[in-house]
Design a protein around this motif. Structure first.
Motif, PDB file in Angstrom:
ATOM      1  N   MET A 164      12.784   7.566   0.469  1.00 23.24           N
ATOM      2  CA  MET A 164      12.292   8.022   2.059  1.00 23.24           C
ATOM      3  C   MET A 164      11.870   6.533   2.212  1.00 23.24           C
ATOM      4  O   MET A 164      11.927   6.172   3.465  1.00 23.24           O
ATOM      5  CB  MET A 164      10.866   8.567   1.622  1.00 23.24           C
ATOM      6  CG  MET A 164       9.897   8.558   2.786  1.00 23.24           C
ATOM      7  SD  MET A 164       8.245   9.221   2.469  1.00 23.24           S
ATOM      8  CE  MET A 164       7.606   7.945   1.393  1.00 23.24           C
ATOM      9  N   ILE A 165      11.497   5.590   1.435  1.00 18.56           N
ATOM     10  CA  ILE A 165      11.042   4.019   1.899  1.00 18.56           C
ATOM     11  C   ILE A 165      12.288   3.361   2.343  1.00 18.56           C
ATOM     12  O   ILE A 165      11.848   2.443   3.286  1.00 18.56           O
ATOM     13  CB  ILE A 165      10.264   3.443   0.584  1.00 18.56           C
ATOM     14  CG1 ILE A 165       8.925   3.941   0.313  1.00 18.56           C
ATOM     15  CG2 ILE A 165      10.150   2.034   1.002  1.00 18.56           C
ATOM     16  CD1 ILE A 165       7.800   3.928   1.386  1.00 18.56           C
ATOM     17  N   MET A 166      13.253   3.486   1.554  1.00 17.45           N
ATOM     18  CA  MET A 166      14.486   3.005   2.062  1.00 17.45           C
ATOM     19  C   MET A 166      15.146   3.213   3.398  1.00 17.45           C
ATOM     20  O   MET A 166      15.464   2.570   4.290  1.00 17.45           O
ATOM     21  CB  MET A 166      15.714   3.406   1.001  1.00 17.45           C
ATOM     22  CG  MET A 166      16.941   2.435   1.133  1.00 17.45           C
ATOM     23  SD  MET A 166      17.995   2.684  -0.357  1.00 17.45           S
ATOM     24  CE  MET A 166      17.945   4.483  -0.613  1.00 17.45           C
ATOM     25  N   ALA A 195      13.457  -6.257   2.707  1.00 17.69           N
ATOM     26  CA  ALA A 195      12.782  -6.290   1.357  1.00 17.69           C
ATOM     27  C   ALA A 195      12.377  -4.639   1.355  1.00 17.69           C
ATOM     28  O   ALA A 195      12.397  -4.072  -0.033  1.00 17.69           O
ATOM     29  CB  ALA A 195      11.476  -6.901   1.339  1.00 17.69           C
ATOM     30  N   ILE A 196      11.958  -3.905   2.082  1.00 17.29           N
ATOM     31  CA  ILE A 196      11.811  -2.584   1.949  1.00 17.29           C
ATOM     32  C   ILE A 196      12.675  -1.699   1.528  1.00 17.29           C
ATOM     33  O   ILE A 196      12.846  -0.919   0.720  1.00 17.29           O
ATOM     34  CB  ILE A 196      11.186  -1.815   3.397  1.00 17.29           C
ATOM     35  CG1 ILE A 196       9.730  -2.666   3.929  1.00 17.29           C
ATOM     36  CG2 ILE A 196      11.108  -0.373   3.314  1.00 17.29           C
ATOM     37  CD1 ILE A 196       9.465  -2.131   5.290  1.00 17.29           C
ATOM     38  N   VAL A 197      14.129  -1.998   2.030  1.00 16.42           N
ATOM     39  CA  VAL A 197      15.395  -1.300   1.661  1.00 16.42           C
ATOM     40  C   VAL A 197      15.504  -1.629   0.109  1.00 16.42           C
ATOM     41  O   VAL A 197      15.682  -0.670  -0.743  1.00 16.42           O
ATOM     42  CB  VAL A 197      16.582  -1.847   2.391  1.00 16.42           C
ATOM     43  CG1 VAL A 197      17.884  -1.144   1.604  1.00 16.42           C
ATOM     44  CG2 VAL A 197      16.384  -1.527   3.900  1.00 16.42           C
ATOM     45  N   ALA A 208       0.937  -1.186   0.083  1.00 15.76           N
ATOM     46  CA  ALA A 208      -0.040   0.024  -0.214  1.00 15.76           C
ATOM     47  C   ALA A 208       0.909   1.352   0.072  1.00 15.76           C
ATOM     48  O   ALA A 208       0.754   2.053  -0.718  1.00 15.76           O
ATOM     49  CB  ALA A 208      -0.896   0.170   1.328  1.00 15.76           C
ATOM     50  N   ALA A 209       1.835   1.306   0.695  1.00 14.90           N
ATOM     51  CA  ALA A 209       2.887   2.409   0.681  1.00 14.90           C
ATOM     52  C   ALA A 209       3.668   2.463  -0.582  1.00 14.90           C
ATOM     53  O   ALA A 209       3.639   3.648  -1.093  1.00 14.90           O
ATOM     54  CB  ALA A 209       3.781   2.108   1.972  1.00 14.90           C
ATOM     55  N   MET A 210       4.182   1.359  -1.303  1.00 17.98           N
ATOM     56  CA  MET A 210       4.515   1.623  -2.583  1.00 17.98           C
ATOM     57  C   MET A 210       3.641   2.175  -3.503  1.00 17.98           C
ATOM     58  O   MET A 210       3.710   3.092  -4.588  1.00 17.98           O
ATOM     59  CB  MET A 210       4.909   0.187  -3.044  1.00 17.98           C
ATOM     60  CG  MET A 210       6.171  -0.352  -2.265  1.00 17.98           C
ATOM     61  SD  MET A 210       6.579  -1.883  -2.671  1.00 17.98           S
ATOM     62  CE  MET A 210       6.961  -1.982  -4.429  1.00 17.98           C
ATOM     63  N   ILE A 211       2.174   1.582  -3.428  1.00 21.55           N
ATOM     64  CA  ILE A 211       1.410   2.149  -4.234  1.00 21.55           C
ATOM     65  C   ILE A 211       1.238   3.853  -4.149  1.00 21.55           C
ATOM     66  O   ILE A 211       1.118   4.669  -5.206  1.00 21.55           O
ATOM     67  CB  ILE A 211      -0.026   1.726  -4.246  1.00 21.55           C
ATOM     68  CG1 ILE A 211       0.038   0.131  -4.852  1.00 21.55           C
ATOM     69  CG2 ILE A 211      -1.152   2.370  -5.084  1.00 21.55           C
ATOM     70  CD1 ILE A 211      -1.109  -0.643  -4.421  1.00 21.55           C
ATOM     71  N   GLN A 212       0.971   4.240  -2.807  1.00 24.00           N
ATOM     72  CA  GLN A 212       0.631   5.574  -2.587  1.00 24.00           C
ATOM     73  C   GLN A 212       1.773   6.342  -2.984  1.00 24.00           C
ATOM     74  O   GLN A 212       1.585   7.558  -3.383  1.00 24.00           O
ATOM     75  CB  GLN A 212       0.576   5.746  -1.208  1.00 24.00           C
ATOM     76  CG  GLN A 212       0.035   7.003  -0.699  1.00 24.00           C
ATOM     77  CD  GLN A 212      -1.347   7.312  -0.811  1.00 24.00           C
ATOM     78  OE1 GLN A 212      -2.199   6.374  -1.072  1.00 24.00           O
ATOM     79  NE2 GLN A 212      -1.998   8.622  -0.746  1.00 24.00           N
TER      80      GLN A 212
END
Length: 497
Positions: free
Chosen positions: A294-296, A257-259, A201-205
């Motif tokens: 940011m996600i990294m 995986a998020i990194v 969901a964060a990736m889509i957003q």
């Protein structure tokens, strides 16, 4: 031909003599009043650290206060800008109503504690942004872009709803705080599935690869809406991960995986930007890359750094979009594009590398990150790369004598790093009441592999090696294409004169 008469284009706003024209002014004043209120709230919170909540419904914590302040500030800027941008537009009142409603909904998202309220507000946020993208009712391309965005946002909402339902089933809690308190009792399977849904969901957003098509199709949005989207809306992915940090940090493979997905988008956004020719398209690809960073940072366990990044990126991107018209110029094609200039001499190479290394060391000293072997070392590494890249761009794209440029770079970037470190520490202080603000991860060989690949691809881009492959160019060009229905193919589609 022209009669030589010059018409005043800058000055006071047109007189507002009807009710419809007064609505934008009233909403603009109201949102600025809300911003001033959030400043008072932030000051009170920083001094006394109170606990404000409506039991089982909303919680006003450090993240809420910080995001309310940022959201109302950006919204106030967009409201003020749009008053001139949309002056005389038949749908002006509708646009301002949507922007103001969007502001309120985002404020609900960051304060909501009950899972039903959070899910509903998240969905409403996406639907309102889709409506802003398709603001021009009679423009088929705008409506196509809005439909594309709406599908992505509804998908994001469904994934979040599934994760919340899973957590509710496992914990029996109907509030986010209750779920987070019970995270320690979750099974590995439940924790991984719930975390995976939140990450997707964060990736889509945040328009990370491969979910970036909606943002590249959204260029039909009015410029104020684009500024609000790139400065605020996409940042909600980082807020989501910070809010649910106890869930996503339960299993180390999820963090790794998020990194990985963050690094892929950080590099992918830069590659996609290299084949874009229009200014808004370049800004869209830049957002993909910046959201990857940011996600990294969240994946490394530094949620305070992720929030700091999204705030500073919001300021930068709001300015870039609202001033995008001044960046348009008529030039002739050249054999060498502006991004394939290498390091242009030994002097540039030495200055940029030294600035990057010293900048990274300064960040480590000021924040304590990178002084020991853990995820902080990788965070400092990426700060070093970002400083090196910015220094290189400044040295090569500033029309000053070489010696002046070389001497000025440290004087510009070192204070900037100090400011960044101060803001980071201030944000971390405000977020101290969150369950998890920092969850530094242990470095693994996979982290090292990501760093090596990142540097390799970055050097290939900066030296222009990637441009030697026609196949890569075509692939990147295809990846930057918006949905076909949102494309403008003739001048008549957008120019009535």
């Amino acid at each position: 031909m022209t009669d030589g008469t010059q018409h005043r284009s800058v000055g006071s706003l047109p007189a507002m003599e009807n009710h419809a024209a007064r609505v934008p002014a009233a909403l603009t004043r109201l949102v600025w009043a809300m911003f001033l209120g959030t400043l008072v709230l932030a000051g009170t919170f920083a001094r006394t650290d109170p606990t404000w909540a409506v039991e089982g419904l909303v919680v006003i914590d450090g993240l809420t206060v910080v995001m309310w302040t940022v959201v109302t500030l950006f919204s106030g800027i967009v409201h003020s800008y749009a008053r001139r941008y949309l002056a005389g537009n038949p749908a002006e009142t509708q646009f301002f109503t949507r922007v103001f409603a969007f502001t309120l909904v985002v404020m609900v998202v960051v304060a909501a504690d009950h899972i039903a309220l959070f899910a509903a507000a998240w969905l409403a946020m996406g639907l309102l942004m889709a409506a802003l993208i398709g603001h021009v009712d009679g423009w088929p391309q705008a409506q196509a872009a809005a439909r594309t965005a709406r599908r992505y946002f509804v998908g994001s909402s469904l994934v979040i709803a599934a994760s919340l339902a899973l957590l509710w089933s496992a914990t029996g809690a109907t509030t986010i705080t209750g779920m987070l308190d019970a995270v320690g009792g979750l099974s590995t399977t439940t924790a991984v599935l719930a975390a995976a849904g939140l990450v997707v969901a964060a990736m889509i957003q945040s328009a990370l690869l491969p979910f970036h098509t909606w943002i590249l199709s959204s260029m039909t949005a009015p410029t104020p809406a684009s500024a609000l989207m790139h400065a605020g809306f996409v940042n909600a992915g980082g807020v989501l991960l910070a809010r649910f940090a106890p869930v996503v940090t339960v299993e180390p493979p999820v963090m790794l995986a998020i990194v990985g997905v963050g690094a892929a988008s950080a590099l992918g956004g830069k590659l996609l930007k290299s084949v874009q020719s229009d200014i808004k398209g370049q800004l869209g690809c830049s957002t993909v890359g910046q959201m990857g960073f940011m996600i990294m940072q969240a994946g490394l366990g530094f949620f305070g750094a992720a929030i700091t990044h999204l705030i500073l990126h919001g300021f930068y991107k709001a300015y870039q979009f609202l001033s995008s018209g001044t960046a348009v110029e008529h030039t002739s094609p050249s054999a060498v594009s502006h991004h394939t200039v290498g390091f242009n001499g030994v002097g540039t190479l030495i200055v940029t590398v030294v600035t990057g290394l010293l900048g990274g060391a300064l960040f480590a000293i000021l924040t304590g990150k990178g002084t020991i072997v853990n995820g902080g070392l990788l965070l400092t590494f990426f700060v070093t790369i970002a400083t090196l890249h910015a220094a290189r761009s400044t040295v090569q794209h500033t029309s000053l004598p070489a010696t002046v440029r070389y001497a000025a770079v440290p004087l510009v970037f070192f204070p900037a790093i100090i400011i960044y470190a101060v803001v980071y520490e201030a944000i971390s202080f405000m977020l101290a009441d969150l369950p998890v603000v920092t969850a530094s991860t242990e470095l693994t060989l996979l982290h090292g592999g990501i760093a090596v690949v990142f540097v390799g691809v970055y050097l290939a881009i900066e030296t222009g090696i990637h441009e030697g492959s026609g196949r890569l160019y075509v692939t990147l060009l295809n990846l930057t294409q918006p949905v076909s229905d949102s494309l403008l193919t003739t001048t008549e589609d957008y120019n009535e004169y």
